[in-house]
Design a protein around this motif. Structure first.
Motif, PDB file in Angstrom:
ATOM      1  N   ARG A  27       0.876  -1.227  -0.713  1.00 20.74           N
ATOM      2  CA  ARG A  27      -0.108   0.137  -0.556  1.00 20.74           C
ATOM      3  C   ARG A  27       0.925   1.210  -0.223  1.00 20.74           C
ATOM      4  O   ARG A  27       2.169   1.417  -0.263  1.00 20.74           O
ATOM      5  N   ALA A  28       0.090   2.061  -0.367  1.00 20.90           N
ATOM      6  CA  ALA A  28       0.912   3.475  -0.430  1.00 20.90           C
ATOM      7  C   ALA A  28       0.090   4.858  -0.496  1.00 20.90           C
ATOM      8  O   ALA A  28      -0.928   4.055  -0.891  1.00 20.90           O
ATOM      9  N   ARG A  29       0.425   6.177   0.278  1.00 20.91           N
ATOM     10  CA  ARG A  29      -0.302   7.028   1.035  1.00 20.91           C
ATOM     11  C   ARG A  29       0.154   7.649  -0.614  1.00 20.91           C
ATOM     12  O   ARG A  29       1.074   8.056  -0.812  1.00 20.91           O
ATOM     13  N   VAL A  30      -0.800   8.153  -1.716  1.00 18.49           N
ATOM     14  CA  VAL A  30      -0.363   9.682  -2.951  1.00 18.49           C
ATOM     15  C   VAL A  30      -1.415  10.442  -3.155  1.00 18.49           C
ATOM     16  O   VAL A  30      -2.283  10.153  -2.672  1.00 18.49           O
ATOM     17  N   CYS A  64      -2.339  13.072  -5.826  1.00 19.24           N
ATOM     18  CA  CYS A  64      -2.910  12.889  -7.214  1.00 19.24           C
ATOM     19  C   CYS A  64      -3.247  14.813  -7.522  1.00 19.24           C
ATOM     20  O   CYS A  64      -3.034  15.354  -6.582  1.00 19.24           O
ATOM     21  N   SER A  65      -3.308  14.495  -8.965  1.00 18.96           N
ATOM     22  CA  SER A  65      -3.436  15.730 -10.256  1.00 18.96           C
ATOM     23  C   SER A  65      -4.735  16.193  -9.387  1.00 18.96           C
ATOM     24  O   SER A  65      -5.127  17.577  -9.616  1.00 18.96           O
ATOM     25  N   ASP A  66      -5.813  15.869  -8.665  1.00 17.36           N
ATOM     26  CA  ASP A  66      -7.242  16.566  -8.015  1.00 17.36           C
ATOM     27  C   ASP A  66      -7.236  17.146  -7.241  1.00 17.36           C
ATOM     28  O   ASP A  66      -8.151  17.370  -6.824  1.00 17.36           O
ATOM     29  N   GLY A  67      -5.776  16.538  -6.404  1.00 18.13           N
ATOM     30  CA  GLY A  67      -5.654  17.590  -5.369  1.00 18.13           C
ATOM     31  C   GLY A  67      -6.013  16.829  -3.992  1.00 18.13           C
ATOM     32  O   GLY A  67      -6.266  16.954  -2.583  1.00 18.13           O
ATOM     33  N   LYS A  68      -6.432  15.038  -3.805  1.00 20.53           N
ATOM     34  CA  LYS A  68      -7.156  15.048  -3.616  1.00 20.53           C
ATOM     35  C   LYS A  68      -5.973  13.410  -2.804  1.00 20.53           C
ATOM     36  O   LYS A  68      -4.759  13.473  -4.104  1.00 20.53           O
ATOM     37  N   VAL A  69      -5.490  13.283  -1.544  1.00 17.41           N
ATOM     38  CA  VAL A  69      -4.692  11.907  -1.400  1.00 17.41           C
ATOM     39  C   VAL A  69      -4.954  10.872  -1.052  1.00 17.41           C
ATOM     40  O   VAL A  69      -6.140  10.859  -1.148  1.00 17.41           O
ATOM     41  N   ARG A  70      -4.788   9.868  -1.610  1.00 18.31           N
ATOM     42  CA  ARG A  70      -5.345   8.609  -1.591  1.00 18.31           C
ATOM     43  C   ARG A  70      -4.660   6.918  -1.211  1.00 18.31           C
ATOM     44  O   ARG A  70      -3.808   7.471  -1.291  1.00 18.31           O
ATOM     45  N   LEU A  71      -5.446   6.551  -0.876  1.00 19.77           N
ATOM     46  CA  LEU A  71      -4.503   4.430  -0.271  1.00 19.77           C
ATOM     47  C   LEU A  71      -4.527   4.185  -1.696  1.00 19.77           C
ATOM     48  O   LEU A  71      -5.578   3.678  -2.343  1.00 19.77           O
ATOM     49  N   CYS A  72      -3.607   3.703  -2.105  1.00 17.03           N
ATOM     50  CA  CYS A  72      -3.608   2.693  -3.323  1.00 17.03           C
ATOM     51  C   CYS A  72      -2.954   1.524  -2.957  1.00 17.03           C
ATOM     52  O   CYS A  72      -1.961   2.092  -2.721  1.00 17.03           O
ATOM     53  N   ARG A  73      -3.378   0.306  -3.973  1.00 16.70           N
ATOM     54  CA  ARG A  73      -2.504  -0.365  -4.089  1.00 16.70           C
ATOM     55  C   ARG A  73      -1.503  -0.795  -4.727  1.00 16.70           C
ATOM     56  O   ARG A  73      -1.966   0.069  -5.688  1.00 16.70           O
ATOM     57  N   ILE A  74      -0.271  -1.424  -5.190  1.00 19.24           N
ATOM     58  CA  ILE A  74       0.641  -1.993  -5.670  1.00 19.24           C
ATOM     59  C   ILE A  74      -0.196  -2.964  -5.979  1.00 19.24           C
ATOM     60  O   ILE A  74       0.587  -3.684  -5.521  1.00 19.24           O
ATOM     61  N   LEU A 105       0.933   6.693 -12.327  1.00 25.74           N
ATOM     62  CA  LEU A 105       0.005   6.544 -12.514  1.00 25.74           C
ATOM     63  C   LEU A 105      -1.125   5.502 -11.421  1.00 25.74           C
ATOM     64  O   LEU A 105      -1.169   4.744 -11.496  1.00 25.74           O
ATOM     65  N   VAL A 106      -2.178   6.756 -11.346  1.00 27.45           N
ATOM     66  CA  VAL A 106      -3.293   5.954 -10.315  1.00 27.45           C
ATOM     67  C   VAL A 106      -4.726   5.416 -11.012  1.00 27.45           C
ATOM     68  O   VAL A 106      -5.135   6.449 -12.154  1.00 27.45           O
ATOM     69  N   ALA A 107      -4.619   4.535 -11.285  1.00 27.75           N
ATOM     70  CA  ALA A 107      -7.071   4.485 -11.228  1.00 27.75           C
ATOM     71  C   ALA A 107      -7.594   4.272  -9.937  1.00 27.75           C
ATOM     72  O   ALA A 107      -7.345   3.244  -9.765  1.00 27.75           O
ATOM     73  N   PRO A 108      -8.535   5.375  -9.658  1.00 24.44           N
ATOM     74  CA  PRO A 108      -9.091   5.709  -8.645  1.00 24.44           C
ATOM     75  C   PRO A 108     -10.034   4.541  -9.385  1.00 24.44           C
ATOM     76  O   PRO A 108     -11.009   3.900 -10.144  1.00 24.44           O
ATOM     77  N   PHE A 118     -16.273   2.635  -6.653  1.00 21.24           N
ATOM     78  CA  PHE A 118     -16.736   2.222  -5.732  1.00 21.24           C
ATOM     79  C   PHE A 118     -16.411   2.807  -4.546  1.00 21.24           C
ATOM     80  O   PHE A 118     -17.163   3.235  -3.680  1.00 21.24           O
ATOM     81  N   GLN A 119     -14.738   3.132  -4.813  1.00 18.99           N
ATOM     82  CA  GLN A 119     -14.158   3.739  -3.382  1.00 18.99           C
ATOM     83  C   GLN A 119     -13.093   5.013  -4.060  1.00 18.99           C
ATOM     84  O   GLN A 119     -12.066   4.353  -3.418  1.00 18.99           O
ATOM     85  N   PRO A 120     -13.622   6.038  -4.130  1.00 16.89           N
ATOM     86  CA  PRO A 120     -12.743   6.803  -5.315  1.00 16.89           C
ATOM     87  C   PRO A 120     -11.396   7.481  -3.733  1.00 16.89           C
ATOM     88  O   PRO A 120     -10.365   8.021  -4.442  1.00 16.89           O
ATOM     89  N   GLU A 121     -11.909   7.077  -3.137  1.00 22.75           N
ATOM     90  CA  GLU A 121     -10.950   7.777  -2.000  1.00 22.75           C
ATOM     91  C   GLU A 121      -9.449   6.864  -2.143  1.00 22.75           C
ATOM     92  O   GLU A 121      -8.312   6.413  -1.039  1.00 22.75           O
ATOM     93  N   ARG A 122      -9.189   5.383  -2.510  1.00 19.42           N
ATOM     94  CA  ARG A 122      -8.584   4.559  -2.704  1.00 19.42           C
ATOM     95  C   ARG A 122      -7.823   4.466  -4.171  1.00 19.42           C
ATOM     96  O   ARG A 122      -9.145   5.164  -5.333  1.00 19.42           O
ATOM     97  N   GLY A 123      -7.170   3.554  -4.634  1.00 20.79           N
ATOM     98  CA  GLY A 123      -6.872   3.149  -5.867  1.00 20.79           C
ATOM     99  C   GLY A 123      -5.685   2.302  -6.058  1.00 20.79           C
ATOM    100  O   GLY A 123      -5.363   1.524  -5.145  1.00 20.79           O
ATOM    101  N   ASP A 124      -5.544   1.991  -7.504  1.00 21.27           N
ATOM    102  CA  ASP A 124      -4.477   0.784  -7.695  1.00 21.27           C
ATOM    103  C   ASP A 124      -3.326   2.062  -9.311  1.00 21.27           C
ATOM    104  O   ASP A 124      -3.849   2.396  -9.455  1.00 21.27           O
ATOM    105  N   ILE A 125      -2.154   1.345  -8.646  1.00 25.81           N
ATOM    106  CA  ILE A 125      -1.265   1.954  -9.290  1.00 25.81           C
ATOM    107  C   ILE A 125      -1.183   1.313 -10.162  1.00 25.81           C
ATOM    108  O   ILE A 125      -0.888   0.085 -10.393  1.00 25.81           O
TER     109      ILE A 125
END
Length: 105
Positions: free
Chosen positions: A34-37, A39-49, A66-69, A72-79
């Motif tokens: 997991r990583a905290r990133v 993003c260019s839209d101003g949000k901090v997301r918890l992302c899965r590697i 590059l992250v794909a939010p 169903f849970q926009p505050e998370r995403g995949d790198i």
């Protein structure tokens, strides 16, 4: 006039589209793939590697990814991609890193 080689070089790596993928900077590695990133839209997301990156490509704080939010849970995403230094130079020429730099500092 551009040659076919110029177009193929531009398509070597994925570009953000603003809707399904975003440019982000890794702020903190949390362990357990997991990583905290930030993003260019101003949000901090918890992302899965994903495992394919975890084994082959080392991530570190400050990397541009590059992250794909998730839908169903926009505050998370995949790198989905980590940019190399050469690719970052090409993104800079296209002006894609300006908004990310403005948000960061």
């Amino acid at each position: 006039m551009s040659s076919p080689n110029d177009e193929s070089e531009a398509l070597e790596f994925p570009l953000p589209d603003g809707q399904t993928t975003l440019l982000c900077v890794i702020q903190q590695l949390l362990g357990f793939d997991r990583a905290r990133v930030f993003c260019s839209d101003g949000k901090v997301r918890l992302c899965r590697i994903p495992g394919k990156f975890k084994k082959r490509m080392w991530m570190k704080v400050g990397d541009v990814v590059l992250v794909a939010p998730w839908d169903f849970q926009p505050e998370r995403g995949d790198i989905i991609y980590r940019y190399t230094s050469n690719e970052l130079q090409k993104l800079e020429k296209k002006g894609l890193l300006k908004e990310l730099k403005e948000l960061l500092g």
